[in-house]
Design a protein around this motif. Structure first.
Motif, mmCIF file in Angstrom:
data_model
loop_
_atom_site.group_PDB
_atom_site.id
_atom_site.type_symbol
_atom_site.label_atom_id
_atom_site.label_comp_id
_atom_site.label_asym_id
_atom_site.label_seq_id
_atom_site.Cartn_x
_atom_site.Cartn_y
_atom_site.Cartn_z
ATOM 1 N N VAL A 468 0.857 -1.184 0.000
ATOM 2 C CA VAL A 468 0.000 0.000 0.000
ATOM 3 C C VAL A 468 0.889 1.228 0.000
ATOM 4 O O VAL A 468 1.819 1.336 0.807
ATOM 5 N N GLY A 469 0.615 2.164 -0.913
ATOM 6 C CA GLY A 469 1.415 3.363 -1.049
ATOM 7 C C GLY A 469 1.180 4.361 0.056
ATOM 8 O O GLY A 469 0.570 4.036 1.088
ATOM 9 N N PRO A 470 1.633 5.583 -0.161
ATOM 10 C CA PRO A 470 2.172 6.062 -1.432
ATOM 11 C C PRO A 470 3.582 5.543 -1.726
ATOM 12 O O PRO A 470 4.338 5.276 -0.813
ATOM 13 N N TYR A 471 3.873 5.436 -3.048
ATOM 14 C CA TYR A 471 5.189 5.051 -3.523
ATOM 15 C C TYR A 471 5.673 6.081 -4.533
ATOM 16 O O TYR A 471 4.875 6.670 -5.269
ATOM 17 N N ASP A 472 7.006 6.250 -4.590
ATOM 18 C CA ASP A 472 7.579 7.012 -5.690
ATOM 19 C C ASP A 472 8.094 6.011 -6.730
ATOM 20 O O ASP A 472 8.008 4.794 -6.545
ATOM 21 N N MET A 473 8.664 6.517 -7.834
ATOM 22 C CA MET A 473 9.065 5.637 -8.934
ATOM 23 C C MET A 473 10.179 4.692 -8.532
ATOM 24 O O MET A 473 10.193 3.521 -8.946
ATOM 25 N N LYS A 474 11.107 5.179 -7.707
ATOM 26 C CA LYS A 474 12.229 4.339 -7.305
ATOM 27 C C LYS A 474 11.751 3.141 -6.497
ATOM 28 O O LYS A 474 12.135 1.996 -6.752
ATOM 29 N N GLU A 475 10.913 3.410 -5.523
ATOM 30 C CA GLU A 475 10.408 2.339 -4.670
ATOM 31 C C GLU A 475 9.468 1.415 -5.436
ATOM 32 O O GLU A 475 9.535 0.187 -5.313
ATOM 33 N N ALA A 476 8.605 2.006 -6.247
ATOM 34 C CA ALA A 476 7.623 1.209 -6.985
ATOM 35 C C ALA A 476 8.292 0.299 -8.000
ATOM 36 O O ALA A 476 7.810 -0.805 -8.273
ATOM 37 N N THR A 477 9.426 0.764 -8.536
ATOM 38 C CA THR A 477 10.153 -0.072 -9.496
ATOM 39 C C THR A 477 10.873 -1.201 -8.776
ATOM 40 O O THR A 477 10.835 -2.365 -9.214
ATOM 41 N N ALA A 478 11.527 -0.884 -7.670
ATOM 42 C CA ALA A 478 12.260 -1.909 -6.922
ATOM 43 C C ALA A 478 11.328 -2.998 -6.419
ATOM 44 O O ALA A 478 11.671 -4.181 -6.428
ATOM 45 N N LEU A 479 10.122 -2.587 -5.986
ATOM 46 C CA LEU A 479 9.175 -3.542 -5.418
ATOM 47 C C LEU A 479 8.139 -4.013 -6.420
ATOM 48 O O LEU A 479 7.305 -4.855 -6.100
ATOM 49 N N SER A 480 8.186 -3.464 -7.647
ATOM 50 C CA SER A 480 7.292 -3.867 -8.736
ATOM 51 C C SER A 480 5.821 -3.715 -8.345
ATOM 52 O O SER A 480 5.049 -4.677 -8.374
ATOM 53 N N VAL A 481 5.444 -2.499 -8.015
ATOM 54 C CA VAL A 481 4.092 -2.216 -7.543
ATOM 55 C C VAL A 481 3.162 -1.987 -8.740
ATOM 56 O O VAL A 481 3.321 -1.030 -9.495
ATOM 57 N N ASN A 482 2.199 -2.856 -8.888
ATOM 58 C CA ASN A 482 1.293 -2.799 -10.040
ATOM 59 C C ASN A 482 0.470 -1.516 -10.087
ATOM 60 O O ASN A 482 0.353 -0.871 -11.135
ATOM 61 N N THR A 483 -0.148 -1.163 -8.952
ATOM 62 C CA THR A 483 -1.068 -0.012 -8.972
ATOM 63 C C THR A 483 -0.332 1.287 -9.243
ATOM 64 O O THR A 483 -0.904 2.209 -9.835
ATOM 65 N N TYR A 484 0.933 1.384 -8.837
ATOM 66 C CA TYR A 484 1.707 2.584 -9.160
ATOM 67 C C TYR A 484 1.821 2.731 -10.673
ATOM 68 O O TYR A 484 1.582 3.810 -11.236
ATOM 69 N N TYR A 485 2.178 1.667 -11.345
ATOM 70 C CA TYR A 485 2.433 1.773 -12.784
ATOM 71 C C TYR A 485 1.160 1.952 -13.598
ATOM 72 O O TYR A 485 1.180 2.570 -14.669
ATOM 73 N N VAL A 486 0.059 1.443 -13.116
ATOM 74 C CA VAL A 486 -1.203 1.691 -13.817
ATOM 75 C C VAL A 486 -1.624 3.150 -13.629
ATOM 76 O O VAL A 486 -2.124 3.791 -14.559
ATOM 77 N N GLN A 487 -1.400 3.697 -12.433
ATOM 78 C CA GLN A 487 -1.684 5.116 -12.242
ATOM 79 C C GLN A 487 -0.759 5.972 -13.102
ATOM 80 O O GLN A 487 -1.175 6.991 -13.654
ATOM 81 N N LEU A 488 0.496 5.533 -13.250
ATOM 82 C CA LEU A 488 1.460 6.282 -14.059
ATOM 83 C C LEU A 488 1.057 6.303 -15.526
ATOM 84 O O LEU A 488 1.033 7.370 -16.162
ATOM 85 N N ILE A 489 0.702 5.149 -16.089
ATOM 86 C CA ILE A 489 0.332 5.117 -17.508
ATOM 87 C C ILE A 489 -0.987 5.838 -17.738
ATOM 88 O O ILE A 489 -1.196 6.454 -18.791
#
Length: 760
Positions: A468-489
Motif C-alpha cells: 500500500v502506497g504512497p510510492y515514488d518511482m524508485k520504490e515502486a520499481t524496486a518492489l514492482s508495484v502494479n497499482t503505481y504503474y497503472v496510475q502512471l500510464i
C-alpha cells in the motif's frame, strides 16, 4: 583449358557427323534413325536435319550446389548445412586412379570419340528397335554430364527432376545437341573434372570430394586404386552398390571396375588381382547436415541465421530467389555468436532447468550499441524427436522467425512505461497513492485521439495486501508495484508508452500491434526473449536502440571462385535521451541491489534489471544488463498450460515461481560466464532523492515497524516479520512475538513462519 574448337560454319548436325567420323548423310540418318525420333517427335526423315538444327544449343550450367559453413564470431564452426553435400575441386586434386576408374567403367572410349559414341549408339539401336522403346542407353560421359546438369538445375523440385531424368526420345535428342556444344567448348579434361564434381555417389555425397570424405574420410587426391574403383562403381546405381548398406554387392561392383581397368590397360592384371583381394577399407564419416549438428547448443541460433537469410531482401527480392541461393550453398557465414557467451548461457540453462522438466527456459544475450546477438539457447534441445523432448520451435524469437506466439513479459514491461514517463518530463520522484487494489482509471488517452474507457469496471491489485502506497518511482520499481504503474500510464497516456516501445523495438511475437490499453503496463502483450534483450540493451547503451543482427559477413564460393555478399546491418537510433536512460539504469540497479531481483545480482560489476511474473504464473522473466551485455531469460510452459505452482524445476521444488527466484539465477550465472575477462564498466547513474517517510511510521531503508523487513528470509518485528516478511521473491517470512528490528535488505531474523508472496 584446351583451345576452343571452331565448327567452321558447320551446322550442329554436320558437327555431329564430324565428331562421329561419318558423312553428313550419316548425320542425318543419326538424327532420324539412330536417335529414333520419327515416331516420338513427329519428325519426318526429310525434316530431321532442320529440326535438329532448330533445337537450342546453349547449355546454361548452374553453379554446383555446395555445403555451407556457419561460423561463430571467432571463426569456429557452429554447423554445416547443405542442400547437396559437395565440395568442388579441380582435376589436379583428384587421384589419377579415380580419373581412370570412372572413364574405364563408364566410357572407356571417352578420349577417342566425340560427344556421342557411334558404336555404342548402333549397339543400343538394335536392342531399342527390337523392344520398341529406349531400353538401353549409350550415353558417353559428356552426355551423362549434360543430364546431371539438368538434374542440378531441377534442384529439389520433384517434377523438374522427373523431367530431367525421364527416358524420352526428346530428352535424348536435346542431350545430344548440348553434348556437342559441351565437347566443342570445354574439351575432355574439363568435362571429366565437371563430371566428377557433379555426379551423385550415394550417402548424400555429391561430387568425388564429398564421396571420398564420406566413405574413406580422406581427400579425393589421396584415393588409392581400390578406393577409386569402389567410388567409380557406385555411380551406376548408388542405392544398389552402397557399400555402407551392402558390402558384398559393393565389393563385386568394385572388382568389376578393377577388372575393366586392367582390360583397358590402366593397371596391370597383377595390380587388379591384388586390389580385388583387398578389403573395402571403409572409414565412414556420417553425414553431418543441418542445425541439428550445431555445437554448444547453438542449433536454434543456427536456425535463426537460416531464417534471417530466407527472409531478408538483402539476399534476394523474393523468398524463392533467397531460397535458391541458400540451397546452392557454398556459403561461409561468419555470425555474431560469441562462443564464450554461448557456452555460458547453455551451461546455466542446463544447471537450472532440465530437459525433462514440465516447463522450459530460453535465454538470449545481445551487445548494446551494436545489436549483435552473442548467445541464444534453451532447455529443450534442437531436433525432431519429440519423445526425447526435442523441438525445432525457437522459444527465443518471434513467430515469423521460427518461434512461437511469445509470452507475456509481466513486470519487465514496466521500465518501458517509466522511460516514456521520464521522456515526457515526469520526475522520478513522482508519487502515487498506489493502493493495494483499485479499478483501472478511466478514461485514459490512447493513440489517435481516442480514449480507453473502463466500461467493465476492471480491477487490478498488487501482489499482497501489505503493498500500500504512497510510492515514488524508485520504490515502486524496486518492489514492482502494479497499482503505481497503472496510475502512471493513466496519467501520461497509453500512446507515449506504445511509441516508446516501438522505438525500443518491442513488438508482439505474433506480428500484431501493441494493444491500446493501460494493462500493457503490467506486461500483458506477448513478446520474445530476443525482443526484450534488445529493448533493454537500449538502456545499457544510454538510449540508443540497435536492431538485432546475427550475421557479420558472408562469402560464397562458386566453382573455384569466391565473392562477398551484402549482409543486413544493424540500424541504431535514439529511443530516449541519455538522461532518461541513465535514470532507468539507476532505477533498475536498485532492483538487483535491494528489490525483487537480488538473486540476479552480479558481485563484481554494475548490473541492472527487472523481474517479471505473469498472472497464474504461466511465465517468469528476468531481463537485465551491464554496460557490456544485455540478456533476457524466460521460464514457462510454451503451451501455456502448466502453472508454475507446486513445481520442481532443475531438481529444486517451488511452491510458487517468481521472476527473481528462477530466471534471476539463470541470468546471473549466464552473464557471469559471458562477461568473464571483460571490462567491468560502470553505469552513468543519477541522483534520485529518496521519498520522504510516509504514513504508518515505516522506515523503508531498515525495514522497521509494520513492514517487518522481510526479504528472502523474512525479518524480525512485532507481529510483522512473521506476518508479511518474505513477500518479495516468495521468501518465507520468519519473525515472531519477540519483537526486534528487521533488516529490509538482508531479511535476517528468526521466529515463526509467515506467508510468502511476490512483488514482480
Amino acid at each position: 583449358m584446351p583451345k576452343k574448337r571452331s565448327g567452321g560454319g558447320l551446322s550442329p548436325t554436320q558437327q555431329a557427323a564430324k565428331f562421329l567420323g561419318v558423312s553428313v548423310l550419316a548425320g542425318a540418318v543419326l538424327a532420324g534413325i539412330a536417335l529414333p525420333a520419327v515416331g516420338a517427335l513427329g519428325l519426318a526423315a526429310k525434316g530431321s536435319v532442320e529440326s535438329f538444327d532448330a533445337l537450342p544449343a546453349n547449355l546454361k550450367t548452374p553453379p554446383l550446389s555446395q555445403r555451407t559453413s556457419i561460423l561463430d564470431a571467432e571463426g569456429g564452426t557452429i554447423a554445416t548445412v547443405y542442400s547437396r553435400d559437395r565440395t568442388v575441386v579441380p582435376l589436379k586434386e583428384i587421384s589419377p586412379y579415380m580419373q581412370k576408374a570412372i572413364v574405364a567403367i563408364e566410357d572407356s572410349r571417352f578420349y577417342e570419340h566425340g560427344a556421342v559414341d557411334l558404336k555404342g549408339v548402333l549397339r543400343a539401336l538394335n536392342k531399342n528397335a527390337r523392344s520398341g522403346e529406349v531400353s538401353e542407353g549409350a550415353s558417353t560421359l559428356t552426355q551423362q554430364y549434360v543430364k546431371n546438369v539438368f538434374v542440378e538445375e531441377a534442384g529439389d523440385d520433384p517434377t523438374k527432376v522427373a523431367q530431367a531424368t525421364q527416358q524420352t526420345i526428346g530428352r535424348k535428342i536435346r542431350e545430344l545437341k548440348l553434348a556437342i556444344q559441351v565437347e566443342e567448348e570445354l574439351g575432355k579434361k574439363k568435362i571429366l573434372e565437371n563430371y566428377l564434381n557433379i555426379t551423385f555417389f550415394g550417402q548424400q555425397a555429391y561430387g568425388v570430394e564429398a564421396a571420398s570424405q564420406r566413405y574413406f574420410s580422406k581427400s579425393a587426391k589421396d584415393l588409392n586404386v581400390q578406393e577409386a574403383a569402389l567410388l567409380a562403381g557406385i555411380v551406376q546405381s548408388p542405392s544398389r552398390y552402397d557399400p555402407v548398406n551392402d558390402e558384398a554387392e559393393a565389393t563385386k561392383r568394385r572388382n568389376v571396375v578393377l577388372e575393366r581397368m586392367a582390360q583397358v590397360g590402366d593397371i596391370s592384371q597383377a595390380e587388379a588381382d591384388k586390389a580385388q583381394a583387398a578389403p573395402l577399407g571403409l572409414k565412414v564419416s556420417r553425414p553431418k547436415n543441418g542445425c541439428i549438428t550445431a555445437v554448444k547448443g547453438a542449433g536454434f541460433f543456427c536456425d535463426y541465421v537460416r531464417e534471417v537469410f530466407l527472409s531478408d531482401p538483402v539476399f534476394g527480392k523474393t523468398k524463392e530467389d533467397r531460397a535458391k541461393i541458400w540451397n546452392q550453398g557454398g556459403l561461409t557465414i561468419r555470425t555474431t555468436l560469441d562462443p564464450q557467451a554461448q557456452e555460458s548461457a547453455q551451461q546455466s540453462i542446463k544447471d537450472h532447468v532440465y530437459t525433462s522438466d514440465d516447463v522450459a527456459t530460453a535465454a538470449t544475450i545481445v551487445e548494446p550499441g551494436t545489436g549483435k546477438i552473442v548467445a541464444m539457447g534453451q532447455s529443450r534441445p534442437y531436433g525432431v524427436d519429440i519423445k526425447q523432448g526435442e523441438t525445432t520451435l525457437n522459444l527465443s524469437v518471434n513467430n515469423d522467425m521460427g518461434g512461437g506466439a511469445g509470452y507475456q513479459p509481466g513486470s519487465t514491461f514496466k521500465p518501458i512505461v517509466a522511460a516514456a514517463a521520464l521522456e515526457g518530463g515526469m520526475p522520478a520522484t513522482k508519487s502515487y497513492s498506489s493502493p493495494y487494489e483499485m479499478e483501472y482509471p478511466s478514461p485514459v488517452a490512447a493513440c489517435g485521439g481516442k480514449n480507453w474507457v473502463n466500461n467493465e469496471g476492471a480491477k487490478l491489485a498488487n501482489e499482497n495486501e501489505t503493498e500500500v502506497g504512497p510510492y515514488d518511482m524508485k520504490e515502486a520499481t524496486a518492489l514492482s508495484v502494479n497499482t503505481y504503474y497503472v496510475q502512471l500510464i493513466s496519467d501520461i497516456g497509453i500512446c507515449p508508452v506504445t511509441q516508446m516501445a516501438d522505438k525500443m523495438g518491442v513488438e508482439r511475437a505474433n506480428g500484431n500491434k501493441l494493444e491500446q490499453t493501460p494493462s500493457i503496463a503490467l506486461g500483458v502483450t506477448e513478446v520474445s526473449p530476443l525482443t526484450m534483450a534488445s529493448a533493454y540493451a537500449a538502456f545499457a547503451s544510454r538510449g540508443m536502440y540497435c536492431t538485432p543482427i546475427a550475421i557479420e559477413s558472408i562469402t560464397q564460393r562458386i566453382g573455384n571462385k569466391s565473392k562477398s555478399l551484402e549482409v543486413p546491418k544493424s540500424t541504431c537510433s535514439r529511443a530516449m535521451s541519455e538522461t532518461t536512460a541513465d535514470t532507468i539504469n539507476t532505477l533498475l540497479r536498485g532492483v538487483v541491489e535491494d528489490g525483487t531481483g537480488t538473486q540476479a545480482g552480479l558481485d563484481s560489476r554494475d548490473s541492472a534489471g527487472k523481474t517479471g511474473t505473469t498472472d497464474e504464473r504461466y511465465a517468469a522473466w528476468f531481463v537485465g544488463y551491464t554496460p557490456n551485455l544485455a540478456g533476457a531469460v524466460w521460464v514457462g510452459d510454451p503451451k501455456h498450460e502448466r502453472k508454475m505452482v507446486n513445481i520442481t524445476i532443475g531438481g529444486v521444488p517451488h511452491d510458487k515461481v517468481f521472476g527473481g527466484a528462477v530466471p534471476g539465477p539463470i541470468w546471473r550465472d549466464m552473464m557471469s560466464g559471458a562477461l568473464e575477462g571483460k571490462p567491468a564498466d560502470d553505469f552513468n547513474l543519477v541522483d534520485i532523492p529518496d521519498a520522504a517517510d510516509k504514513d504508518k511510521g515505516r522506515d523503508r531503508d531498515n525495514g522497521r515497524g509494520n513492514d517487518g523487513g522481510g526479504r528472502d528470509d523474512g525479518g524480525n518485528g512485532d507481529d510483522a516479520g512473521g506476518l508479511i516478511g518474505g513477500l518479495i521473491d516468495g521468501g518465507t517470512g520468519n519473525g515472531g512475538n519477540d519483537g526486534g528490528w528487521g533488516n529490509f535488505i538482508q531479511g535476517q531474523g528468526n521466529g515463526g513462519n509467515g506467508p510468502g508472496g511476490r512483488r514482480d
